[in-house]
Write an enzyme that holds these catalytic residues in place. Structure first.
Site, mmCIF file in Angstrom:
data_model
loop_
_atom_site.group_PDB
_atom_site.id
_atom_site.type_symbol
_atom_site.label_atom_id
_atom_site.label_comp_id
_atom_site.label_asym_id
_atom_site.label_seq_id
_atom_site.Cartn_x
_atom_site.Cartn_y
_atom_site.Cartn_z
ATOM 1 N N SER A 34 0.849 -1.187 0.000
ATOM 2 C CA SER A 34 0.000 0.000 0.000
ATOM 3 C C SER A 34 0.885 1.237 0.000
ATOM 4 C CB SER A 34 -0.956 -0.025 1.200
ATOM 5 O OG SER A 34 -1.877 1.050 1.122
ATOM 6 N N THR A 35 0.809 2.072 1.040
ATOM 7 C CA THR A 35 1.563 3.324 1.073
ATOM 8 C C THR A 35 3.054 3.078 0.869
ATOM 9 O OG1 THR A 35 -0.049 4.081 2.702
ATOM 10 C CG2 THR A 35 1.922 5.437 2.385
ATOM 11 N N ASP B 131 -4.238 -4.614 6.119
ATOM 12 C CA ASP B 131 -4.706 -5.507 5.059
ATOM 13 C C ASP B 131 -3.572 -6.449 4.655
ATOM 14 O OD1 ASP B 131 -6.437 -6.560 3.122
ATOM 15 O OD2 ASP B 131 -5.655 -5.214 1.573
ATOM 16 N N MET C 105 0.061 1.279 4.842
ATOM 17 C CA MET C 105 -0.707 1.727 6.004
ATOM 18 C C MET C 105 -1.839 0.749 6.296
ATOM 19 S SD MET C 105 -2.472 5.471 6.558
ATOM 20 C CE MET C 105 -3.421 5.387 5.032
ATOM 21 N N HIS D 211 -2.710 -1.283 -3.267
ATOM 22 C CA HIS D 211 -3.854 -0.384 -3.067
ATOM 23 C C HIS D 211 -3.669 0.832 -3.965
ATOM 24 C CE1 HIS D 211 -4.215 -2.135 1.272
ATOM 25 N NE2 HIS D 211 -4.750 -2.934 0.367
#
Length: 363
Positions: free
Chosen positions: A176-177, A298, A295, A202
């Site tokens: 993600s991030t 998940d 972040m 993501h």
């Protein structure tokens, strides 16, 4: 607790006002100033010493990418890009993430009557998370020198047979991030005959196609946005589209990609947990899974399911992560057998792929 000090940089007075209003909803955030262009922003950074910068791309005097590149070279700090969710906006935003931006968010609309609360919540969450990040400019990656491994095919050709469930291992990646750059580092280090790789990052729907195209240009593997029913092949990497969950299924003769238009899982669509669960069900011990920077949490429970199914499981370490949320959650859950810095992960994935995938032998 000290508040996160934010400088909003955007040439639109309306956007500056909207951003300031939304950030003011969170008592843990203080907008210390705004700037209409990078030249003003440069002076305000020196004067106000903000913790986080929100940065537009198209501005007078100097475009946002040039300013970001100079900033990350001279005074690295957490930057959240404000982007339009278009194909053109995707290309620019992905370039900004390469240059060191921590994250991005959608440019707020002037019509926020029905979405103000949700937009404000997302913007505040990303700004607060960015304040904890370790900003880093693009890293140069030394590509692995992988000598060719010859088989009997070099002497005697083999009759083509259909795939079996006991064939090549499959690598799955969740991020993600900060993940767009982490995924690049891994894929850029892979040889053209690497095991198949599936990636859930993501990312918005408009960004996943351009992101896959960027990865295809930088990797020796063939990288594409996954399509429903697409066969999973050695030397290929498949990026989950931003509009669907990506699953792996056995269709009786081979593994294929399946796209699922279900609800968001862990507030994400695509979700890493969905990909990992599908692998635990369809491939199990034949899976090598890694959770990269991001972040939230998940993928943590999905990684644990894979470990319990006999898969090899890894996470990125805290020092090399932009945000150690997802890998940290998996590590604390006991879902990962190994924790490695980003620049060691590709080599370890390849080493694991060369081992017999019987679970116990992967050490």
């Amino acid at each position: 607790m000290e508040r996160v000090r934010v400088l909003v940089v955007d040439d639109s007075a309306l956007v500056r006002k909207l951003m300031t209003t939304m950030l003011a909803c969170d008592p843990a955030i203080e907008v210390v100033g705004t700037a209409a262009d990078p030249l003003i922003a440069r002076e305000k950074i020196k004067l106000l010493n903000p913790d986080v910068l929100t940065l537009d791309v198209e501005m007078p005097h100097m475009d946002g990418l040039t300013f970001l590149e100079n900033l990350m070279r001279l005074r690295p700090m957490p930057v959240v890009m404000v982007s339009s969710l278009t194909v053109q906006g995707a290309e620019v935003t992905l370039r900004a993430l390469e240059l060191g931006a921590v994250d991005f968010l959608a440019k707020p609309s002037s019509d926020l009557a029905n979405s103000f609360g949700q937009s404000a919540q997302e913007i505040c969450a990303k700004v607060k998370q960015a304040a904890t990040a370790r900003p880093r400019a693009r890293t140069a990656v030394r590509k692995l020198e992988v000598p060719p491994r010859l088989s009997a095919d070099a002497v005697l050709p083999r009759v083509q047979t259909s795939g079996t469930r006991g064939g090549s291992p499959i690598i799955v990646i969740g991020a993600s991030t900060g993940g767009t750059e982490a995924v690049r580092v891994v894929l850029e280090s892979m040889p053209p005959d690497a095991p198949p790789i599936l990636v859930t990052q993501h990312i918005p729907e408009a960004f996943s196609g351009p992101f896959a195209a960027r990865m295809d240009r930088c990797s020796a593997m063939r990288v594409c946005e996954a399509q429903d029913g697409q066969p999973i092949q050695t030397g290929h990497a498949y990026i989950a589209p931003g509009s669907h969950h990506l699953l792996v299924m056995w269709d009786g003769a081979k593994y294929v990609c399946r796209l699922h238009d279900g609800p968001p899982v862990n507030r994400h669509k695509p979700s890493v947990d969905v990909l990992f669960r599908s692998m635990a069900a369809s491939a199990g011990v034949g899976t090598i899974a890694v959770l990269l920077t991001g972040m939230g949490d998940d993928g943590a429970r999905g990684l644990l399911e894979l470990k319990q199914a006999g898969a090899a499981t890894l996470v990125q370490d805290e020092a090399s992560s932009v945000v150690w949320g997802m890998p940290g959650a998996a590590w604390k859950l006991g879902a990962a057998a190994e924790m490695l810095p980003l620049d060691h992960i590709a080599a370890r994935l390849l080493a694991l792929a060369r081992q017999p995938h019987d679970g116990a032998s992967r050490t």
